[in-house]
Write a protein that holds these residues in place. Structure first.
Motif, short mmCIF file in Angstrom:
data_model
loop_
_atom_site.label_atom_id
_atom_site.label_comp_id
_atom_site.label_asym_id
_atom_site.label_seq_id
_atom_site.Cartn_x
_atom_site.Cartn_y
_atom_site.Cartn_z
N GLY A 21 5.90 -16.23 -6.47
CA GLY A 21 6.20 -15.21 -5.47
C GLY A 21 6.59 -13.88 -6.04
N GLY A 22 6.36 -13.70 -7.34
CA GLY A 22 6.73 -12.44 -7.99
C GLY A 22 5.79 -11.31 -7.63
N ARG A 23 6.24 -10.08 -7.86
CA ARG A 23 5.42 -8.90 -7.59
C ARG A 23 4.50 -8.65 -8.78
N LEU A 24 3.30 -8.19 -8.49
CA LEU A 24 2.37 -7.77 -9.54
C LEU A 24 1.92 -6.37 -9.17
N GLU A 25 2.60 -5.37 -9.75
CA GLU A 25 2.37 -4.00 -9.37
C GLU A 25 1.04 -3.49 -9.91
N ALA A 26 0.37 -2.66 -9.11
CA ALA A 26 -0.89 -2.06 -9.55
C ALA A 26 -0.68 -1.21 -10.79
N SER A 27 0.49 -0.56 -10.87
CA SER A 27 0.74 0.30 -12.03
C SER A 27 0.81 -0.52 -13.32
N LEU A 28 1.31 -1.76 -13.22
CA LEU A 28 1.37 -2.62 -14.40
C LEU A 28 -0.03 -3.00 -14.86
N ASP A 85 0.83 -1.21 0.00
CA ASP A 85 0.00 0.00 0.00
C ASP A 85 0.86 1.26 0.00
N ARG A 86 1.92 1.26 0.78
CA ARG A 86 2.72 2.48 0.93
C ARG A 86 3.66 2.73 -0.25
N THR A 87 3.78 1.75 -1.12
CA THR A 87 4.57 1.95 -2.33
C THR A 87 3.67 2.01 -3.56
N GLY A 88 2.38 2.22 -3.36
CA GLY A 88 1.46 2.33 -4.47
C GLY A 88 1.38 1.08 -5.32
N GLY A 89 1.68 -0.07 -4.72
CA GLY A 89 1.59 -1.33 -5.44
C GLY A 89 2.82 -1.68 -6.24
N THR A 90 3.86 -0.84 -6.19
CA THR A 90 5.06 -1.14 -6.98
C THR A 90 6.02 -2.09 -6.27
N TYR A 91 5.80 -2.34 -4.98
CA TYR A 91 6.70 -3.24 -4.25
C TYR A 91 5.86 -4.14 -3.37
N THR A 92 5.91 -5.44 -3.64
CA THR A 92 5.26 -6.44 -2.81
C THR A 92 6.31 -7.48 -2.44
N PRO A 93 6.90 -7.38 -1.26
CA PRO A 93 7.95 -8.33 -0.90
C PRO A 93 7.37 -9.72 -0.70
N ARG A 108 -2.97 -14.60 -19.03
CA ARG A 108 -3.40 -15.21 -17.76
C ARG A 108 -2.36 -16.19 -17.25
N THR A 109 -1.81 -17.01 -18.15
CA THR A 109 -0.80 -18.00 -17.74
C THR A 109 0.44 -17.30 -17.20
N ASP A 110 0.89 -16.27 -17.91
CA ASP A 110 2.09 -15.54 -17.48
C ASP A 110 1.87 -14.89 -16.12
N LEU A 111 0.73 -14.23 -15.93
CA LEU A 111 0.45 -13.55 -14.67
C LEU A 111 0.33 -14.54 -13.51
N ARG A 112 -0.42 -15.61 -13.73
CA ARG A 112 -0.61 -16.59 -12.65
C ARG A 112 0.70 -17.28 -12.28
N SER A 113 1.50 -17.62 -13.28
CA SER A 113 2.79 -18.26 -13.01
C SER A 113 3.71 -17.32 -12.24
N HIS A 114 3.71 -16.04 -12.65
CA HIS A 114 4.55 -15.04 -11.99
C HIS A 114 4.18 -14.91 -10.51
N VAL A 115 2.88 -14.79 -10.23
CA VAL A 115 2.43 -14.64 -8.84
C VAL A 115 2.68 -15.91 -8.05
N ALA A 116 2.46 -17.08 -8.67
CA ALA A 116 2.66 -18.36 -7.98
C ALA A 116 4.12 -18.55 -7.56
N ALA A 130 7.97 2.47 -11.44
CA ALA A 130 6.77 2.73 -12.25
C ALA A 130 7.17 3.09 -13.68
N ASP A 131 8.23 3.89 -13.84
CA ASP A 131 8.71 4.24 -15.18
C ASP A 131 9.18 3.00 -15.93
N GLU A 132 9.89 2.11 -15.24
CA GLU A 132 10.37 0.89 -15.87
C GLU A 132 9.20 0.01 -16.33
#
Length: 203
Positions: free
Chosen positions: A175-182, A34-42, A165-173, A103-105
């Motif tokens: 433990g990857g970050r899924l930023e709100a800005s993306l 929340d405090r990084t606007g969704g750009t960082y989810t450890p 969908r496959t790429d996103l689900r695999s990334h999150v599974a 966010a720029d990246e």
């Protein structure tokens, strides 16, 4: 990807969050998101070892509440937070800079992906125009051609949706970050693509 916290800053930031109130591990992850606007989810693998280290140092304690492990700051932890209060302005400023860079990246990556997709679609359309129809009698019927192209469009949309969908689900599974800005950038790009199709159909 630009690092969000400098060395040692995440440890101090966790103490600061626990100084606000006791939290469980995933609550700390959500607070950082929340405090990084969704750009960082450890990941849990980032947070829990640091919490264990803080516990070893006597700066936090943990207790079990049902299925949750709650972490709370100790008097020694509060003393460290108070003694390093002047560092937090610098951490917050560095955090804001890191979030802007990330966010720029992300926006740049999405733009490049959309350029590649548009190029692929243009190449496919060019190949289709060059291909001679196998059945000239069917090719002369506009309704048949329209149905064939509709099937191709449905297949392309379905393949794109399945791949994303496959790429996103695999990334999150993993433990990857899924930023709100993306996700916001993806939504805007899809809206733009939909408007372009609508304009082409009306033109």
């Amino acid at each position: 990807m630009t690092p969000v916290f400098s060395h040692g800053d995440l440890r101090l930031y966790l103490l600061k969050l626990l100084d606000e109130q006791p939290r469980h591990g995933y609550d700390l992850i959500h607070a950082l998101t929340d405090r990084t606007g969704g750009t960082y989810t450890p990941s849990a693998g980032t947070i829990y070892p640091r919490l264990a280290k803080l516990e070893e140092e006597g700066l936090v304690t943990k207790s079990v509440d049902g299925r949750k492990t709650i972490y709370a700051i100790t008097d020694a932890g509060r003393a460290e937070v108070a003694g390093r209060a002047d560092e937090f302005d610098g951490i917050e400023a560095g955090l804001a800079d890191s979030v802007r860079l990330i966010a720029d990246e992300v926006r740049g990556s999405v733009r490049e992906a959309m350029k590649s997709l548009r190029a692929d679609l243009a190449a496919a359309a060019h190949d289709e125009r060059r291909a001679a129809p196998a059945d000239t009698s069917r090719a002369d019927d506009p309704r048949v051609r329209a149905r064939e192209q509709l099937q191709r469009a449905d297949a392309a949309i379905g393949a794109f949706r399945a791949q994303v969908r496959t790429d996103l689900r695999s990334h999150v599974a993993r433990g990857g970050r899924l930023e709100a800005s993306l996700v916001d950038e993806l939504s805007r790009a899809l809206d733009e693509a939909a408007r372009a199709v609508t304009r082409a159909l009306r033109g």
